[in-house]
Design a protein around this motif. Structure first.
Motif, PDB file in Angstrom:
ATOM      1  N   THR A 235      -2.724  -5.863  -8.662  1.00 20.98           N
ATOM      2  CA  THR A 235      -4.181  -5.841  -8.746  1.00 20.98           C
ATOM      3  C   THR A 235      -4.772  -5.332  -7.434  1.00 20.98           C
ATOM      4  OG1 THR A 235      -4.448  -8.094  -7.918  1.00 20.98           O
ATOM      5  CG2 THR A 235      -4.185  -7.832 -10.314  1.00 20.98           C
ATOM      6  N   PRO A 236      -5.883  -4.615  -7.506  1.00 17.56           N
ATOM      7  CA  PRO A 236      -6.506  -4.106  -6.282  1.00 17.56           C
ATOM      8  C   PRO A 236      -6.860  -5.212  -5.289  1.00 17.56           C
ATOM      9  CG  PRO A 236      -7.410  -2.963  -8.159  1.00 17.56           C
ATOM     10  CD  PRO A 236      -6.560  -4.087  -8.701  1.00 17.56           C
ATOM     11  N   HIS A 237      -7.385  -6.321  -5.772  1.00 19.83           N
ATOM     12  CA  HIS A 237      -7.828  -7.380  -4.864  1.00 19.83           C
ATOM     13  C   HIS A 237      -6.656  -7.967  -4.069  1.00 19.83           C
ATOM     14  CE1 HIS A 237     -10.141 -10.666  -3.229  1.00 19.83           C
ATOM     15  NE2 HIS A 237      -9.224 -11.517  -3.684  1.00 19.83           N
ATOM     16  N   ARG A 238      -5.606  -8.383  -4.768  1.00 19.79           N
ATOM     17  CA  ARG A 238      -4.462  -9.007  -4.081  1.00 19.79           C
ATOM     18  C   ARG A 238      -3.708  -7.996  -3.224  1.00 19.79           C
ATOM     19  NH1 ARG A 238      -5.213 -12.877  -2.308  1.00 19.79           N
ATOM     20  NH2 ARG A 238      -3.039 -13.079  -1.785  1.00 19.79           N
ATOM     21  N   THR A 239      -3.559  -6.776  -3.719  1.00 15.56           N
ATOM     22  CA  THR A 239      -2.851  -5.747  -2.960  1.00 15.56           C
ATOM     23  C   THR A 239      -3.628  -5.398  -1.696  1.00 15.56           C
ATOM     24  OG1 THR A 239      -1.900  -4.895  -4.990  1.00 15.56           O
ATOM     25  CG2 THR A 239      -1.831  -3.439  -3.062  1.00 15.56           C
ATOM     26  N   GLY A 240      -4.948  -5.283  -1.827  1.00 11.45           N
ATOM     27  CA  GLY A 240      -5.777  -5.016  -0.649  1.00 11.45           C
ATOM     28  C   GLY A 240      -5.633  -6.118   0.385  1.00 11.45           C
ATOM     29  N   ALA A 241      -5.543  -7.368  -0.069  1.00  4.25           N
ATOM     30  CA  ALA A 241      -5.375  -8.493   0.855  1.00  4.25           C
ATOM     31  C   ALA A 241      -4.027  -8.416   1.575  1.00  4.25           C
ATOM     32  CB  ALA A 241      -5.504  -9.820   0.100  1.00  4.25           C
ATOM     33  N   VAL A 242      -2.979  -8.044   0.853  1.00  3.88           N
ATOM     34  CA  VAL A 242      -1.656  -7.930   1.468  1.00  3.88           C
ATOM     35  C   VAL A 242      -1.637  -6.799   2.491  1.00  3.88           C
ATOM     36  CG1 VAL A 242       0.758  -7.311   1.008  1.00  3.88           C
ATOM     37  CG2 VAL A 242      -0.407  -8.984  -0.442  1.00  3.88           C
ATOM     38  N   VAL A 243      -2.215  -5.652   2.133  1.00  7.20           N
ATOM     39  CA  VAL A 243      -2.266  -4.518   3.062  1.00  7.20           C
ATOM     40  C   VAL A 243      -3.078  -4.891   4.299  1.00  7.20           C
ATOM     41  CG1 VAL A 243      -3.112  -2.153   3.377  1.00  7.20           C
ATOM     42  CG2 VAL A 243      -1.869  -2.776   1.296  1.00  7.20           C
ATOM     43  N   LEU A 244      -4.188  -5.576   4.108  1.00  4.14           N
ATOM     44  CA  LEU A 244      -5.006  -6.016   5.242  1.00  4.14           C
ATOM     45  C   LEU A 244      -4.201  -6.948   6.153  1.00  4.14           C
ATOM     46  CD1 LEU A 244      -7.670  -6.233   6.792  1.00  4.14           C
ATOM     47  CD2 LEU A 244      -8.295  -8.101   5.236  1.00  4.14           C
ATOM     48  N   ALA A 245      -3.508  -7.906   5.567  1.00  5.39           N
ATOM     49  CA  ALA A 245      -2.711  -8.835   6.369  1.00  5.39           C
ATOM     50  C   ALA A 245      -1.599  -8.111   7.123  1.00  5.39           C
ATOM     51  CB  ALA A 245      -2.119  -9.925   5.472  1.00  5.39           C
ATOM     52  N   ALA A 246      -0.925  -7.196   6.441  1.00  2.00           N
ATOM     53  CA  ALA A 246       0.177  -6.473   7.081  1.00  2.00           C
ATOM     54  C   ALA A 246      -0.321  -5.583   8.214  1.00  2.00           C
ATOM     55  CB  ALA A 246       0.928  -5.635   6.047  1.00  2.00           C
ATOM     56  N   THR A 247      -1.408  -4.878   7.993  1.00  2.00           N
ATOM     57  CA  THR A 247      -1.912  -3.981   9.031  1.00  2.00           C
ATOM     58  C   THR A 247      -2.553  -4.756  10.178  1.00  2.00           C
ATOM     59  OG1 THR A 247      -3.939  -3.605   7.754  1.00  2.00           O
ATOM     60  CG2 THR A 247      -2.177  -1.987   7.518  1.00  2.00           C
TER      61      THR A 247
ATOM     62  N   GLY B 155      -1.538  -7.738  11.155  1.00  2.00           N
ATOM     63  CA  GLY B 155      -0.384  -8.231  11.897  1.00  2.00           C
ATOM     64  C   GLY B 155       0.232  -7.155  12.774  1.00  2.00           C
ATOM     65  N   THR B 156       0.303  -5.949  12.253  1.00  2.00           N
ATOM     66  CA  THR B 156       0.835  -4.829  13.033  1.00  2.00           C
ATOM     67  C   THR B 156      -0.035  -4.566  14.253  1.00  2.00           C
ATOM     68  OG1 THR B 156       1.822  -3.844  11.058  1.00  2.00           O
ATOM     69  CG2 THR B 156       1.432  -2.376  12.922  1.00  2.00           C
ATOM     70  N   GLU B 157      -1.346  -4.594  14.066  1.00  2.00           N
ATOM     71  CA  GLU B 157      -2.255  -4.380  15.188  1.00  2.00           C
ATOM     72  C   GLU B 157      -2.104  -5.475  16.245  1.00  2.00           C
ATOM     73  OE1 GLU B 157      -6.347  -3.435  14.316  1.00  2.00           O
ATOM     74  OE2 GLU B 157      -5.734  -2.472  12.449  1.00  2.00           O
ATOM     75  N   VAL B 158      -1.951  -6.713  15.821  1.00  2.00           N
ATOM     76  CA  VAL B 158      -1.778  -7.820  16.764  1.00  2.00           C
ATOM     77  C   VAL B 158      -0.473  -7.646  17.545  1.00  2.00           C
ATOM     78  CG1 VAL B 158      -1.381 -10.310  16.944  1.00  2.00           C
ATOM     79  CG2 VAL B 158      -3.221  -9.444  15.484  1.00  2.00           C
ATOM     80  N   LEU B 159       0.603  -7.328  16.854  1.00  2.00           N
ATOM     81  CA  LEU B 159       1.887  -7.114  17.528  1.00  2.00           C
ATOM     82  C   LEU B 159       1.817  -5.934  18.494  1.00  2.00           C
ATOM     83  CD1 LEU B 159       4.206  -7.700  14.461  1.00  2.00           C
ATOM     84  CD2 LEU B 159       4.073  -9.142  16.511  1.00  2.00           C
ATOM     85  N   ALA B 160       1.027  -4.930  18.165  1.00  2.00           N
ATOM     86  CA  ALA B 160       0.920  -3.736  19.011  1.00  2.00           C
ATOM     87  C   ALA B 160       0.202  -4.006  20.326  1.00  2.00           C
ATOM     88  CB  ALA B 160       0.209  -2.627  18.251  1.00  2.00           C
ATOM     89  N   ARG B 161      -0.485  -5.129  20.428  1.00  2.00           N
ATOM     90  CA  ARG B 161      -1.143  -5.462  21.698  1.00  2.00           C
ATOM     91  C   ARG B 161      -0.117  -5.627  22.808  1.00  2.00           C
ATOM     92  NH1 ARG B 161      -5.275  -9.926  19.231  1.00  2.00           N
ATOM     93  NH2 ARG B 161      -6.536  -8.438  18.052  1.00  2.00           N
TER      94      ARG B 161
ATOM     95  N   TRP C 207       4.792  -0.721  17.700  1.00  2.00           N
ATOM     96  CA  TRP C 207       4.403  -1.194  16.372  1.00  2.00           C
ATOM     97  C   TRP C 207       3.459  -0.220  15.684  1.00  2.00           C
ATOM     98  CZ3 TRP C 207       6.447  -4.823  13.406  1.00  2.00           C
ATOM     99  CH2 TRP C 207       7.257  -5.780  14.010  1.00  2.00           C
ATOM    100  N   LEU C 208       2.712   0.559  16.468  1.00  2.00           N
ATOM    101  CA  LEU C 208       1.778   1.528  15.884  1.00  2.00           C
ATOM    102  C   LEU C 208       2.362   2.939  15.837  1.00  2.00           C
ATOM    103  CD1 LEU C 208      -1.630   0.391  17.386  1.00  2.00           C
ATOM    104  CD2 LEU C 208      -0.739   0.005  15.088  1.00  2.00           C
ATOM    105  N   ALA C 209       3.615   3.090  16.227  1.00  2.00           N
ATOM    106  CA  ALA C 209       4.263   4.396  16.168  1.00  2.00           C
ATOM    107  C   ALA C 209       4.519   4.774  14.709  1.00  2.00           C
ATOM    108  CB  ALA C 209       5.576   4.367  16.947  1.00  2.00           C
ATOM    109  N   ARG C 210       4.503   6.060  14.455  1.00  2.00           N
ATOM    110  CA  ARG C 210       4.678   6.562  13.098  1.00  2.00           C
ATOM    111  C   ARG C 210       5.926   5.992  12.402  1.00  2.00           C
ATOM    112  NH1 ARG C 210       1.689  10.095  10.937  1.00  2.00           N
ATOM    113  NH2 ARG C 210       2.224  10.971   8.948  1.00  2.00           N
ATOM    114  N   PRO C 211       7.085   5.898  13.058  1.00  2.00           N
ATOM    115  CA  PRO C 211       8.255   5.324  12.357  1.00  2.00           C
ATOM    116  C   PRO C 211       8.030   3.880  11.904  1.00  2.00           C
ATOM    117  CG  PRO C 211       8.971   6.531  14.292  1.00  2.00           C
ATOM    118  CD  PRO C 211       7.468   6.440  14.374  1.00  2.00           C
ATOM    119  N   SER C 212       7.357   3.079  12.703  1.00  2.00           N
ATOM    120  CA  SER C 212       7.101   1.686  12.316  1.00  2.00           C
ATOM    121  C   SER C 212       6.157   1.610  11.127  1.00  2.00           C
ATOM    122  CB  SER C 212       6.505   0.912  13.489  1.00  2.00           C
ATOM    123  OG  SER C 212       7.432   0.809  14.539  1.00  2.00           O
ATOM    124  N   LEU C 213       5.103   2.421  11.159  1.00  2.00           N
ATOM    125  CA  LEU C 213       4.152   2.423  10.042  1.00  2.00           C
ATOM    126  C   LEU C 213       4.790   2.996   8.781  1.00  2.00           C
ATOM    127  CD1 LEU C 213       0.944   3.476  11.967  1.00  2.00           C
ATOM    128  CD2 LEU C 213       1.603   1.186  11.196  1.00  2.00           C
TER     129      LEU C 213
END
Length: 112
Positions: free
Chosen positions: A19-31, A33-39, A44-50
């Protein structure tokens, strides 16, 4: 993201049960988290990681009939040029008419 997912759902391009709602929530959480780890580690923000993230997510999100046309690396390099990564990349443009929204969605998320 939600709008693209909703459009993909209307076009039958999402996997069964996705579903769009749940999938959007998962993508938001994953991205997020990636941004937080990249601090602490910018890799974490390099093309291979993404690409690894999308390699895991896309097969779960996309309907089987369109999954093969989606390239987890996205459509462009950081400079906006074409990327030739993996066997699906050369065929993306040829398949764009057939799987229009799915390709646009993959390309959009691949740039994020």
């Amino acid at each position: 993201m939600h709008g693209l997912l909703a459009e993909a759902e209307r076009g039958g391009e999402l996997a069964a049960g996705v579903t769009p709602h749940r999938t959007g929530a998962v993508v938001l959480a994953a991205t997020t988290g990636t941004e937080v780890l990249a601090r602490e580690d910018h890799d974490w923000l390099a093309r291979p990681s993404l690409t690894d993230l999308w390699r895991l997510l896309l097969p779960c999100v996309a309907a089987p009939r369109v999954a093969g046309a989606l390239d987890p690396a996205g459509s462009g390099s950081a400079e906006g040029g074409p990327v030739e990564s993996g066997p699906a990349a050369p065929d993306l443009q040829a398949d764009a008419g057939r799987v229009g929204l799915a390709v646009r969605w993959s390309l959009a998320v691949g740039r994020q």
